[in-house]
Design a protein around this motif. Sequence first.
Motif, PDB file in Angstrom:
ATOM      1  N   ILE A  14      -2.480  23.865 -14.637  1.00  0.00           N
ATOM      2  CA  ILE A  14      -3.422  25.282 -13.984  1.00  0.00           C
ATOM      3  C   ILE A  14      -2.345  26.222 -14.325  1.00  0.00           C
ATOM      4  O   ILE A  14      -3.195  27.630 -13.738  1.00  0.00           O
ATOM      5  CB  ILE A  14      -3.749  24.398 -12.558  1.00  0.00           C
ATOM      6  N   ASP A  15      -1.114  25.937 -13.600  1.00  0.00           N
ATOM      7  CA  ASP A  15      -0.395  27.457 -13.055  1.00  0.00           C
ATOM      8  C   ASP A  15      -0.828  27.698 -14.499  1.00  0.00           C
ATOM      9  O   ASP A  15       0.375  28.619 -14.266  1.00  0.00           O
ATOM     10  CB  ASP A  15       1.023  26.610 -12.565  1.00  0.00           C
ATOM     11  N   SER A  16      -0.208  26.792 -16.047  1.00  0.00           N
ATOM     12  CA  SER A  16      -0.204  27.434 -17.255  1.00  0.00           C
ATOM     13  C   SER A  16      -0.786  28.784 -17.813  1.00  0.00           C
ATOM     14  O   SER A  16      -0.799  29.308 -18.426  1.00  0.00           O
ATOM     15  CB  SER A  16       0.875  27.034 -17.537  1.00  0.00           C
ATOM     16  N   ALA A  17      -2.482  28.836 -17.171  1.00  0.00           N
ATOM     17  CA  ALA A  17      -2.762  28.613 -17.828  1.00  0.00           C
ATOM     18  C   ALA A  17      -3.313  29.972 -17.933  1.00  0.00           C
ATOM     19  O   ALA A  17      -3.863  30.702 -19.282  1.00  0.00           O
ATOM     20  CB  ALA A  17      -4.429  28.158 -16.743  1.00  0.00           C
ATOM     21  N   SER A  18      -2.790  30.140 -17.297  1.00  0.00           N
ATOM     22  CA  SER A  18      -3.177  32.173 -17.945  1.00  0.00           C
ATOM     23  C   SER A  18      -2.098  33.204 -19.297  1.00  0.00           C
ATOM     24  O   SER A  18      -2.574  33.833 -19.222  1.00  0.00           O
ATOM     25  CB  SER A  18      -2.945  33.482 -16.195  1.00  0.00           C
ATOM     26  N   GLU A  19      -1.013  32.217 -18.276  1.00  0.00           N
ATOM     27  CA  GLU A  19       0.087  32.600 -19.651  1.00  0.00           C
ATOM     28  C   GLU A  19      -0.485  32.002 -21.149  1.00  0.00           C
ATOM     29  O   GLU A  19       0.934  31.840 -22.293  1.00  0.00           O
ATOM     30  CB  GLU A  19       1.541  31.982 -19.330  1.00  0.00           C
ATOM     31  N   VAL A  20      -0.579  30.483 -21.021  1.00  0.00           N
ATOM     32  CA  VAL A  20      -0.593  29.601 -22.389  1.00  0.00           C
ATOM     33  C   VAL A  20      -1.682  29.619 -23.034  1.00  0.00           C
ATOM     34  O   VAL A  20      -2.903  28.872 -22.554  1.00  0.00           O
ATOM     35  CB  VAL A  20      -0.063  28.481 -21.840  1.00  0.00           C
ATOM     36  N   LYS A  21      -1.841  29.794 -24.533  1.00  0.00           N
ATOM     37  CA  LYS A  21      -3.373  29.215 -25.291  1.00  0.00           C
ATOM     38  C   LYS A  21      -3.759  27.654 -25.189  1.00  0.00           C
ATOM     39  O   LYS A  21      -2.655  27.405 -25.660  1.00  0.00           O
ATOM     40  CB  LYS A  21      -3.640  30.444 -26.208  1.00  0.00           C
ATOM     41  N   PHE A  22      -4.191  26.932 -24.324  1.00  0.00           N
ATOM     42  CA  PHE A  22      -4.369  25.559 -24.999  1.00  0.00           C
ATOM     43  C   PHE A  22      -4.790  25.409 -25.884  1.00  0.00           C
ATOM     44  O   PHE A  22      -5.469  25.622 -26.681  1.00  0.00           O
ATOM     45  CB  PHE A  22      -5.749  24.728 -23.267  1.00  0.00           C
ATOM     46  N   ALA A  23      -4.182  23.944 -26.514  1.00  0.00           N
ATOM     47  CA  ALA A  23      -4.713  23.272 -27.872  1.00  0.00           C
ATOM     48  C   ALA A  23      -6.123  22.954 -27.038  1.00  0.00           C
ATOM     49  O   ALA A  23      -6.343  22.244 -26.307  1.00  0.00           O
ATOM     50  CB  ALA A  23      -3.534  22.544 -28.007  1.00  0.00           C
ATOM     51  N   PRO A  24      -6.563  22.392 -28.273  1.00  0.00           N
ATOM     52  CA  PRO A  24      -8.161  21.240 -27.819  1.00  0.00           C
ATOM     53  C   PRO A  24      -7.989  20.379 -27.098  1.00  0.00           C
ATOM     54  O   PRO A  24      -8.767  20.054 -26.521  1.00  0.00           O
ATOM     55  CB  PRO A  24      -8.642  20.858 -29.574  1.00  0.00           C
ATOM     56  N   VAL A  25      -6.161  19.853 -27.112  1.00  0.00           N
ATOM     57  CA  VAL A  25      -6.266  18.353 -26.590  1.00  0.00           C
ATOM     58  C   VAL A  25      -5.053  18.223 -26.675  1.00  0.00           C
ATOM     59  O   VAL A  25      -4.121  18.821 -27.151  1.00  0.00           O
ATOM     60  CB  VAL A  25      -6.976  16.836 -27.998  1.00  0.00           C
ATOM     61  N   TYR A  26      -4.905  17.724 -25.038  1.00  0.00           N
ATOM     62  CA  TYR A  26      -3.599  16.691 -25.150  1.00  0.00           C
ATOM     63  C   TYR A  26      -3.531  15.822 -25.196  1.00  0.00           C
ATOM     64  O   TYR A  26      -4.178  15.262 -23.969  1.00  0.00           O
ATOM     65  CB  TYR A  26      -2.983  18.116 -24.251  1.00  0.00           C
ATOM     66  N   ASN A  27      -1.961  14.845 -24.948  1.00  0.00           N
ATOM     67  CA  ASN A  27      -2.640  13.271 -25.302  1.00  0.00           C
ATOM     68  C   ASN A  27      -0.891  13.838 -23.612  1.00  0.00           C
ATOM     69  O   ASN A  27      -0.400  14.749 -22.918  1.00  0.00           O
ATOM     70  CB  ASN A  27      -1.204  12.508 -25.567  1.00  0.00           C
ATOM     71  N   LEU A  28      -1.981  12.750 -22.360  1.00  0.00           N
ATOM     72  CA  LEU A  28      -0.704  13.047 -21.284  1.00  0.00           C
ATOM     73  C   LEU A  28      -0.452  11.340 -20.567  1.00  0.00           C
ATOM     74  O   LEU A  28      -1.143  10.481 -20.301  1.00  0.00           O
ATOM     75  CB  LEU A  28      -1.621  13.634 -20.025  1.00  0.00           C
ATOM     76  N   GLY A  29       0.791  11.408 -20.949  1.00  0.00           N
ATOM     77  CA  GLY A  29       1.122   9.638 -20.772  1.00  0.00           C
ATOM     78  C   GLY A  29       2.579  10.003 -20.527  1.00  0.00           C
ATOM     79  O   GLY A  29       3.457  10.872 -20.191  1.00  0.00           O
ATOM     80  N   THR A  30       3.640   9.239 -20.391  1.00  0.00           N
ATOM     81  CA  THR A  30       4.611   9.074 -20.124  1.00  0.00           C
ATOM     82  C   THR A  30       5.090   7.945 -21.328  1.00  0.00           C
ATOM     83  O   THR A  30       6.921   8.903 -20.870  1.00  0.00           O
ATOM     84  CB  THR A  30       4.988   7.204 -18.838  1.00  0.00           C
ATOM     85  N   GLY A  31       4.823   7.998 -22.109  1.00  0.00           N
ATOM     86  CA  GLY A  31       5.114   7.654 -23.267  1.00  0.00           C
ATOM     87  C   GLY A  31       6.417   6.042 -23.726  1.00  0.00           C
ATOM     88  O   GLY A  31       6.806   5.659 -24.850  1.00  0.00           O
ATOM     89  N   LYS A  32       6.298   5.908 -22.681  1.00  0.00           N
ATOM     90  CA  LYS A  32       6.230   4.524 -22.455  1.00  0.00           C
ATOM     91  C   LYS A  32       5.902   2.838 -22.149  1.00  0.00           C
ATOM     92  O   LYS A  32       4.377   3.378 -21.655  1.00  0.00           O
ATOM     93  CB  LYS A  32       7.619   4.127 -21.112  1.00  0.00           C
ATOM     94  N   MET A  33       5.971   1.723 -23.773  1.00  0.00           N
ATOM     95  CA  MET A  33       5.445   1.183 -23.429  1.00  0.00           C
ATOM     96  C   MET A  33       6.002  -0.344 -22.945  1.00  0.00           C
ATOM     97  O   MET A  33       7.320  -0.212 -22.648  1.00  0.00           O
ATOM     98  CB  MET A  33       4.733   0.754 -25.220  1.00  0.00           C
ATOM     99  N   HIS A  34       4.586  -1.660 -21.693  1.00  0.00           N
ATOM    100  CA  HIS A  34       5.508  -1.878 -21.834  1.00  0.00           C
ATOM    101  C   HIS A  34       4.885  -3.587 -21.753  1.00  0.00           C
ATOM    102  O   HIS A  34       3.678  -3.480 -21.632  1.00  0.00           O
ATOM    103  CB  HIS A  34       5.905  -2.119 -20.190  1.00  0.00           C
ATOM    104  N   SER A  35       5.287  -4.419 -22.103  1.00  0.00           N
ATOM    105  CA  SER A  35       4.507  -6.114 -22.142  1.00  0.00           C
ATOM    106  C   SER A  35       4.723  -6.576 -21.324  1.00  0.00           C
ATOM    107  O   SER A  35       4.624  -5.776 -19.805  1.00  0.00           O
ATOM    108  CB  SER A  35       6.186  -7.417 -23.065  1.00  0.00           C
TER     109      SER A  35
END
Length: 303
Positions: free
Chosen positions: A212-233
Amino acid sequence: MRNIIITGAGGMVATELAFNLLKCEDISLYLLSTDPQRLEPRYEDRRRVRCFSLEDFSSFAGQRNLEFDALIHTAFARSEDGKSLMSSLEYQKSVLELVLNYHIHSFVNISSQGVYGMKNPPLWNEDSPVTPESMYALAKSASEVITEAALNQKSDVNYTSIRLSSVCENARFLSIFVKNALAGIPIKVFGGSQKCSFIDVRDAAEALTALIDSASEVKFAPVYNLGTGKMHSVQELAEIVKKVGTERYGLDVKLEQVPSDLSYEVGMDSGRFMETFSWSPRISIEDMVISLFELHLGGGIYL
């Protein structure tokens, strides 16, 4: 003042996001819910928080010449019921009409990592095939499609869909592990080699705040993944619950292994989001488990 709209405002991610945004003195919130009266006692600063139904907000916005910096759309049924999911899509259609008809500069649709299915091995990035395998995941995929269809010709609206990882506090099996630990019931681990990925609700809220803080400066991509990038068993998660329960809460936690051929791997590469919005997760998986214990012990706001 920046004016931010959040739909589904009674939900966990929306609530945490609202509290996080209110740390900024220049933000006013417009919280949309099917039960707005229930929300109002959560927020003391009535000068900066107003709660509405969708219909009442539409009337309110139509009577005032306000500009809104962002609309964060979190409202969606967590269900496999077709009727509920169709209702969610109809609701999103009405929300998108708000964006088209009023001065709303950016729109963020909260989608799900479930859109990737599990046919392809992780870590999935935004270019990985979308192959939903459940009614919920299919509906979330549809939410992305209707967002794109409604807004791709409206050049003054900055929009994106966020494919959100499983939020730890919403994880059913992990909550069952914690509840069993607290109740003195053995934690049954079926198989255990299955791998999954979680994000803490606090990290999710901070990530969305950065967006939200970047919305006026960054042109959003159509999609973004949002997670930690870490997997656990699953086995690792059960052992963390046992460790936290034993060492922090003095519980006698027992694990019970149950043979199973159940196999899956779930996880996303969130590097694009992290780089674009200068964000990285800060909550460890052990701290996520501690937060689950605290929620179940304290009857927290999300339960």
